[in-house]
Design an enzyme around this catalytic site. Structure first.
Site, PDB file in Angstrom:
ATOM      1  N   ARG A  65      57.605 -59.698  15.917  1.00 22.32           N
ATOM      2  CA  ARG A  65      57.594 -58.399  16.622  1.00 22.32           C
ATOM      3  C   ARG A  65      56.853 -58.518  17.958  1.00 22.32           C
ATOM      4  NH1 ARG A  65      54.712 -52.947  15.662  1.00 22.32           N
ATOM      5  NH2 ARG A  65      56.206 -51.476  16.554  1.00 22.32           N
ATOM      6  N   HIS A  69      58.369 -57.434  21.569  1.00 25.58           N
ATOM      7  CA  HIS A  69      57.683 -56.487  22.464  1.00 25.58           C
ATOM      8  C   HIS A  69      57.200 -57.147  23.745  1.00 25.58           C
ATOM      9  CE1 HIS A  69      56.831 -52.912  19.521  1.00 25.58           C
ATOM     10  NE2 HIS A  69      58.066 -53.358  19.444  1.00 25.58           N
ATOM     11  N   ASN A  97      53.042 -49.978  20.843  1.00 25.66           N
ATOM     12  CA  ASN A  97      52.129 -51.058  20.472  1.00 25.66           C
ATOM     13  C   ASN A  97      50.802 -50.575  19.870  1.00 25.66           C
ATOM     14  OD1 ASN A  97      53.846 -53.122  21.392  1.00 25.66           O
ATOM     15  ND2 ASN A  97      53.027 -53.011  23.484  1.00 25.66           N
ATOM     16  N   HIS A 196      64.088 -56.443  10.492  1.00 26.83           N
ATOM     17  CA  HIS A 196      63.453 -55.509   9.562  1.00 26.83           C
ATOM     18  C   HIS A 196      63.776 -55.870   8.114  1.00 26.83           C
ATOM     19  CE1 HIS A 196      62.916 -52.195  12.885  1.00 26.83           C
ATOM     20  NE2 HIS A 196      62.157 -53.250  13.069  1.00 26.83           N
TER      21      HIS A 196
HETATM   22  C1  HEM Z   1      66.045 -51.612  17.443  1.00 27.48           C
HETATM   23  C2  HEM Z   1      64.913 -51.074  17.828  1.00 27.48           C
HETATM   24  C3  HEM Z   1      63.639 -51.237  17.051  1.00 27.48           C
HETATM   25  C4  HEM Z   1      62.789 -50.246  16.712  1.00 27.48           C
HETATM   26  C5  HEM Z   1      62.921 -48.784  17.065  1.00 27.48           C
HETATM   27  C6  HEM Z   1      61.718 -50.843  15.954  1.00 27.48           C
HETATM   28  C7  HEM Z   1      60.645 -50.142  15.445  1.00 27.48           C
HETATM   29  C8  HEM Z   1      59.705 -50.666  14.585  1.00 27.48           C
HETATM   30  C9  HEM Z   1      58.637 -49.925  13.972  1.00 27.48           C
HETATM   31  C10 HEM Z   1      58.340 -48.451  14.201  1.00 27.48           C
HETATM   32  C11 HEM Z   1      57.958 -50.766  13.171  1.00 27.48           C
HETATM   33  C12 HEM Z   1      56.746 -50.422  12.300  1.00 27.48           C
HETATM   34  C13 HEM Z   1      55.476 -50.723  13.070  1.00 27.48           C
HETATM   35  C14 HEM Z   1      54.228 -50.200  12.394  1.00 27.48           C
HETATM   36  O1  HEM Z   1      54.294 -49.497  11.381  1.00 27.48           O
HETATM   37  O2  HEM Z   1      53.122 -50.473  12.910  1.00 27.48           O
HETATM   38  C15 HEM Z   1      58.585 -52.043  13.275  1.00 27.48           C
HETATM   39  C16 HEM Z   1      58.177 -53.166  12.613  1.00 27.48           C
HETATM   40  C17 HEM Z   1      58.751 -54.398  12.766  1.00 27.48           C
HETATM   41  N1  HEM Z   1      59.729 -54.737  13.674  1.00 27.48           N
HETATM   42 FE1  HEM Z   1      60.870 -53.455  14.710  1.00 27.48          FE
HETATM   43  N2  HEM Z   1      61.955 -52.170  15.839  1.00 27.48           N
HETATM   44  C18 HEM Z   1      63.105 -52.470  16.505  1.00 27.48           C
HETATM   45  C19 HEM Z   1      63.651 -53.723  16.694  1.00 27.48           C
HETATM   46  C20 HEM Z   1      63.051 -54.890  16.268  1.00 27.48           C
HETATM   47  C21 HEM Z   1      63.433 -56.204  16.701  1.00 27.48           C
HETATM   48  C22 HEM Z   1      64.509 -56.510  17.728  1.00 27.48           C
HETATM   49  C23 HEM Z   1      62.629 -57.083  16.038  1.00 27.48           C
HETATM   50  C24 HEM Z   1      62.575 -58.580  16.124  1.00 27.48           C
HETATM   51  C25 HEM Z   1      63.586 -59.341  16.471  1.00 27.48           C
HETATM   52  C26 HEM Z   1      61.761 -56.301  15.189  1.00 27.48           C
HETATM   53  C27 HEM Z   1      60.854 -56.818  14.294  1.00 27.48           C
HETATM   54  C28 HEM Z   1      59.992 -56.061  13.537  1.00 27.48           C
HETATM   55  C29 HEM Z   1      59.193 -56.603  12.461  1.00 27.48           C
HETATM   56  C30 HEM Z   1      59.267 -58.001  11.911  1.00 27.48           C
HETATM   57  C31 HEM Z   1      58.391 -55.555  11.988  1.00 27.48           C
HETATM   58  C32 HEM Z   1      57.298 -55.612  10.919  1.00 27.48           C
HETATM   59  C33 HEM Z   1      55.995 -55.949  11.636  1.00 27.48           C
HETATM   60  C34 HEM Z   1      54.781 -56.061  10.737  1.00 27.48           C
HETATM   61  O3  HEM Z   1      54.890 -55.987   9.520  1.00 27.48           O
HETATM   62  O4  HEM Z   1      53.676 -56.221  11.314  1.00 27.48           O
HETATM   63  N3  HEM Z   1      62.020 -54.978  15.377  1.00 27.48           N
HETATM   64  N4  HEM Z   1      59.630 -51.960  14.145  1.00 27.48           N
END
Ligand code: HEM
Ligand SMILES: *[C@@H]1O[C@H](CO)[C@@H](O)[C@H](O)[C@H]1NC(C)=O
Ligand SMILES: *[C@@H]1O[C@H](CO)[C@@H](O)[C@H](O)[C@H]1NC(C)=O
Ligand SMILES: *[C@@H]1O[C@H](CO)[C@@H](O)[C@H](O)[C@H]1NC(C)=O
Ligand SMILES: *[C@@H]1O[C@H](CO)[C@@H](O)[C@H](O)[C@H]1NC(C)=O
Ligand SMILES: *[C@@H]1O[C@H](CO)[C@@H](O)[C@H](O)[C@H]1NC(C)=O
Ligand SMILES: *[C@@H]1O[C@H](CO)[C@@H](O)[C@H](O)[C@H]1NC(C)=O
Ligand SMILES: *[C@@H]1O[C@H](CO)[C@@H](O)[C@H](O)[C@H]1NC(C)=O
Ligand SMILES: *[C@@H]1O[C@H](CO)[C@@H](O)[C@H](O)[C@H]1NC(C)=O
Ligand SMILES: *[C@@H]1O[C@H](CO)[C@@H](O)[C@H](O)[C@H]1NC(C)=O
Ligand SMILES: *[C@@H]1O[C@H](CO)[C@@H](O)[C@H](O)[C@H]1NC(C)=O
Length: 356
Positions: A65, A69, A97, A196
């Site tokens: 992530r 970002h 972030n 995800h």
């Molecule tokens: C399509 C638009 C996307 C949105 C709106 C989005 C939004 C989010 C949100 C809200 C979270 C939770 C963060 C938290 O609770 O602190 C999250 C977690 C995560 N996102 Fe996304 N995301 C997107 C795309 C992506 C992409 C492109 C990737 C990587 C290629 C990604 C990888 C991750 C991962 C692996 C997590 C878990 C992180 C953790 O457990 O620390 N996301 N995302």
């Protein structure tokens, strides 16, 4: 330099056109970039990451992530890692972030290990790109050829981070817009959202779906009622919008990099609104892509790898642009005191309240 062949009176005339004065040779990323200067860079990253994963199974998800970002704001230049300083307003304080990104300490540990083996050589931007690939492989996902040679920025841009990072509350049109702005297409959006398949989310990023989604007192109709009941226990209505309780992004296989993210969507079990809209938006061109990836692991893995390489290629600094930072949180030569400057960032806590 353009070459144009023009047929004139039976004679081929070659016209060489110099298009502007843009002859600055843009250095390209390359998989062999560190072969001479830091041959086992990937092993070093992998080794620090594996030991971090012992105590924090979520770390791989947090690191991929960070790469995402990073790349969406000024390109993949490690701008996200810069702390507040006299000249920097940290991206860590941006909406997408603040109190949400994790893993900055592990990035610093990786960088320290690299500085011991190959001082002043490997950029922090490349550390994020390598850590993303290693994390996916460790979780059972595809490997890919990591393009390297990015350099680190001298600047960060919190305003741009606020504008460029997609929100989990966005609909499909808005998500597509943000990906298109980065040169990423609809297949990239669906494939990369498959990240995800692991990691966690706080209630505040989806609990608007649980009680009064459209102001009519009902939950989101595209949320599976069984899943809804579970999520309501974890995320009470009294806390909507500010609840930091965590749950798994992938209901079925929370820590494995597999295709179940897509079968979840088919069963209305996407956690974030931005996940479920890929399947539940009427007549959307994303639906057949979800169905493809849900049925065909090879198709998903190949598409994910290709899209990660594409994302990793967003506007890198190369050649003599930027610098190789010594400490990832700091531009070289800057003071490390973060002082009392406003707009700082806070890393997320990692306390999983319940896994119900
Ligand atoms: C399509 C638009 C996307 C949105 C709106 C989005 C939004 C989010 C949100 C809200 C979270 C939770 C963060 C938290 O609770 O602190 C999250 C977690 C995560 N996102 Fe996304 N995301 C997107 C795309 C992506 C992409 C492109 C990737 C990587 C290629 C990604 C990888 C991750 C991962 C692996 C997590 C878990 C992180 C953790 O457990 O620390 N996301 N995302
Ligand atoms: C890096 O390479 C050297 C020499 O090939 C080896 O001794 C060392 O164990 C490697 N380090 C890691 C972390 O793999
Ligand atoms: C941040 O990016 C915005 C939008 O591109 C630009 O207008 C602004 O000047 C940038 N700010 C800094 C500090 O670079
Ligand atoms: C998405 O949201 C925007 C802004 O609220 C709105 O204008 C647009 O109609 C929505 N699109 C869809 C497909 O719902
Ligand atoms: C991201 O999408 C939102 C919502 O449509 C829009 O306001 C914002 O300008 C977009 N940013 C970029 C860089 O596309
Ligand atoms: C977090 O989840 C638990 C259930 O696991 C719930 O009892 C508690 O009220 C939640 N905390 C907040 C702040 O909503
Ligand atoms: C809800 O999810 C369950 C599995 O968790 C699934 O069996 C069921 O078909 C889903 N219901 C709908 C309407 O998608
Ligand atoms: C699965 O996807 C791969 C890669 O796109 C393709 O070669 C293969 O034919 C697909 N398999 C099926 C059963 O559709
Ligand atoms: C499935 O996805 C793969 C990888 O993106 C693609 O090559 C293939 O054409 C897709 N198949 C279908 C039936 O959409
Ligand atoms: C950057 O900020 C974090 C806390 O947000 C701190 O732990 C770290 O030491 C800082 N780095 C530097 C080089 O000051
Ligand atoms: C980030 O969150 C902290 C703690 O919740 C808050 O004090 C700070 O104002 C936020 N930063 C920004 C730039 O919004």
């Amino acid at each position: 330099m353009g070459f144009v062949g023009v047929r004139m009176g039976g004679v081929w005339c070659a016209i060489f056109m110099v298009v502007g004065v843009i002859s600055v040779s843009q250095a390209q990323l390359s998989p062999t970039f560190y072969d001479q200067t830091c041959p086992n860079v990937t092993d070093i990253v992998s080794s620090v990451l594996q030991s971090a994963a012992q105590s924090d199974p979520r770390i791989g998800a947090s690191l991929i992530r960070l790469h995402f970002h990073d790349c969406f704001v000024q390109g993949c230049d490690a701008s996200i890692l810069l702390n507040n300083s006299a000249t920097i307003v940290s991206e860590q304080g941006a909406l997408g972030n603040n109190n949400s990104i994790r893993g900055l300490d592990v990035v610093n540990n990786i960088k320290s290990a690299l500085e011991s083996s190959c001082p002043n050589t490997v950029s922090c931007a490349d550390v994020l790109a390598i850590a993303a690939e290693v994390s996916v492989v460790l979780a059972g996902g595809p490997s890919w050829t990591i393009q390297l040679g990015r350099r680190d920025s001298l600047t960060a841009n919190q305003t741009l981070a606020n504008a460029n990072l997609p929100s989990p509350f966005f609909n499909l049109t808005q998500l597509k817009q943000n990906f298109t702005s980065q040169g990423l297409d609809t297949t990239d959006l669906v494939a990369l959202s498959g990240a995800h398949t692991f990691g966690r989310s706080q209630c505040r990023f989806f609990d608007n779906r649980l009680y009064n989604f459209n102001g009519d007192g009902n939950p989101d109709s595209t949320l599976n009622t069984t899943f809804l009941a579970t999520l309501r226990q974890l995320c009470p209505q009294s806390e909507v919008g500010r609840n930091t309780n965590l749950t798994n992004l992938d209901l079925t296989t929370p820590d494995t990099f597999d295709l179940n993210y897509y079968s979840n969507l088919q069963q209305n079990n996407g956690l974030l609104n931005s996940d479920q809209v890929l399947f539940s938006t009427s007549d959307a061109d994303t639906i057949p892509i979800v169905n493809n990836f849900s049925a065909n692991r090879t198709a998903f893995f190949e598409a994910f790898a290709a899209s990660m390489i594409k994302m990793g290629n967003i506007s890198p600094l190369t050649g003599s642009q930027g610098e190789i930072r010594t400490q990832c949180n700091l531009v070289n030569g800057a003071s490390s005191s973060s002082g009392l400057i406003m707009g700082g960032g806070v890393e997320s806590q990692d306390h999983m309240v319940s896994s119900i």
